[in-house]
Design an enzyme around this catalytic site. Structure first.
Site, PDB file in Angstrom:
ATOM      1  N   CYS A 168      -1.999  -2.741   7.904  1.00 28.02           N
ATOM      2  CA  CYS A 168      -1.876  -3.623   6.743  1.00 28.02           C
ATOM      3  C   CYS A 168      -0.591  -4.450   6.750  1.00 28.02           C
ATOM      4  O   CYS A 168      -0.600  -5.611   6.352  1.00 28.02           O
ATOM      5  CB  CYS A 168      -2.019  -2.813   5.458  1.00 28.02           C
ATOM      6  SG  CYS A 168      -3.670  -2.078   5.310  1.00 28.02           S
ATOM      7  N   ASP A 219       0.795  -1.246   0.000  1.00 26.18           N
ATOM      8  CA  ASP A 219       0.000   0.000   0.000  1.00 26.18           C
ATOM      9  C   ASP A 219       0.825   1.293   0.000  1.00 26.18           C
ATOM     10  O   ASP A 219       0.511   2.236   0.737  1.00 26.18           O
ATOM     11  CB  ASP A 219      -0.946   0.016   1.196  1.00 26.18           C
ATOM     12  CG  ASP A 219      -1.968  -1.103   1.177  1.00 26.18           C
ATOM     13  OD1 ASP A 219      -1.988  -1.888   0.211  1.00 26.18           O
ATOM     14  OD2 ASP A 219      -2.746  -1.206   2.143  1.00 26.18           O
ATOM     15  N   LYS A 266      -6.979  -4.949  -2.905  1.00 27.30           N
ATOM     16  CA  LYS A 266      -7.719  -5.371  -1.726  1.00 27.30           C
ATOM     17  C   LYS A 266      -8.674  -4.259  -1.291  1.00 27.30           C
ATOM     18  O   LYS A 266      -8.539  -3.114  -1.717  1.00 27.30           O
ATOM     19  CB  LYS A 266      -6.770  -5.759  -0.586  1.00 27.30           C
ATOM     20  CG  LYS A 266      -5.836  -4.655  -0.122  1.00 27.30           C
ATOM     21  CD  LYS A 266      -4.768  -5.215   0.811  1.00 27.30           C
ATOM     22  CE  LYS A 266      -3.900  -4.124   1.407  1.00 27.30           C
ATOM     23  NZ  LYS A 266      -4.617  -3.230   2.332  1.00 27.30           N
TER      24      LYS A 266
END
Length: 218
Positions: free
Chosen positions: A152, A8, A107
């Protein structure tokens, strides 16, 4: 076989983004070095939310970021709207070399459940196909860096362990949201206790150099 998993590293999690994490851009020079290290596979994830995602505070009247709700039967902390599909915020951040990425995994696409982990949604109801891809490449060691340490990165690491991979977290190539002071350090402790190896960037360089010389390490 070794994979580098970059979690991310998107505009909205960097300074100036909708969910900008202070000083998170300090990891970028380290990422730029790591993508040229001798990993067998390099993969990355993107948060890829629809605009009506249930984790966004703005989609719940009277709620603000940091509040909690029940979403899909799970406790859900509410966030600022971020990484909305096709927007600037969802794109990889500037100034790092994305050309070495072999595959990107998306995701958080289901509006009814959040997805911190690179492998599953938060309820482990649907998988992202990352596990299948890594196994198809013969990967058993996963080196993890990115954003954010306490969400995450943490949940990706714990799922990697549960799936039988050997995860290594490059701590200074990650950065925490730290909604509460010390959250990132607590997350690293949880990952270490669960069985992950926590490395510094300097440790990683030494490890790869030693293995290149045929030395037995770790």
């Amino acid at each position: 076989m070794k994979a580098l998993l970059l979690v991310d590293i998107q505009n909205d999690f960097l300074p100036g983004g909708a969910f900008g994490v202070r000083k998170s851009d300090l990891i970028i020079p380290l990422i730029n070095e790591m993508v040229h290290y001798p990993f067998d596979v390099i993969v990355a994830t993107k948060d890829w939310h629809p605009s009506d995602h249930g984790s966004f505070a703005s989609n719940h009247e009277g709620k603000k970021p940091g509040d909690h709700i029940n979403l899909g039967g799970l406790d859900q902390i509410l966030w600022p709207a971020h990484c909305i599909q096709g927007t600037w915020g969802s794109e990889f951040g500037p100034n790092w070399d994305t050309t070495s990425i072999d595959k990107v995994f998306y995701k958080g696409t289901d509006p009814l459940i959040d997805s911190y982990s690179a492998f599953y949604d938060n309820g482990h109801r649907k998988a992202t196909e990352l596990e299948v891809y890594l196994r198809s490449k013969g990967v058993n060691e996963v080196f993890i860096a990115g954003l954010v340490t306490d969400y995450c990165v943490k949940y990706s690491t714990l799922d990697a362990l549960a799936l039988g991979f050997h995860p290594y977290v490059i701590a200074d190539a990650c950065h925490g949201a730290n909604l509460n002071p010390g959250d990132a350090e607590k997350a690293l402790a949880v990952m270490r206790e669960a069985g992950a190896v926590i490395l510094s960037f300097k440790d990683l360089k030494g490890l790869l150099e030693a293995e290149d010389k045929g030395l037995q390490v770790l």
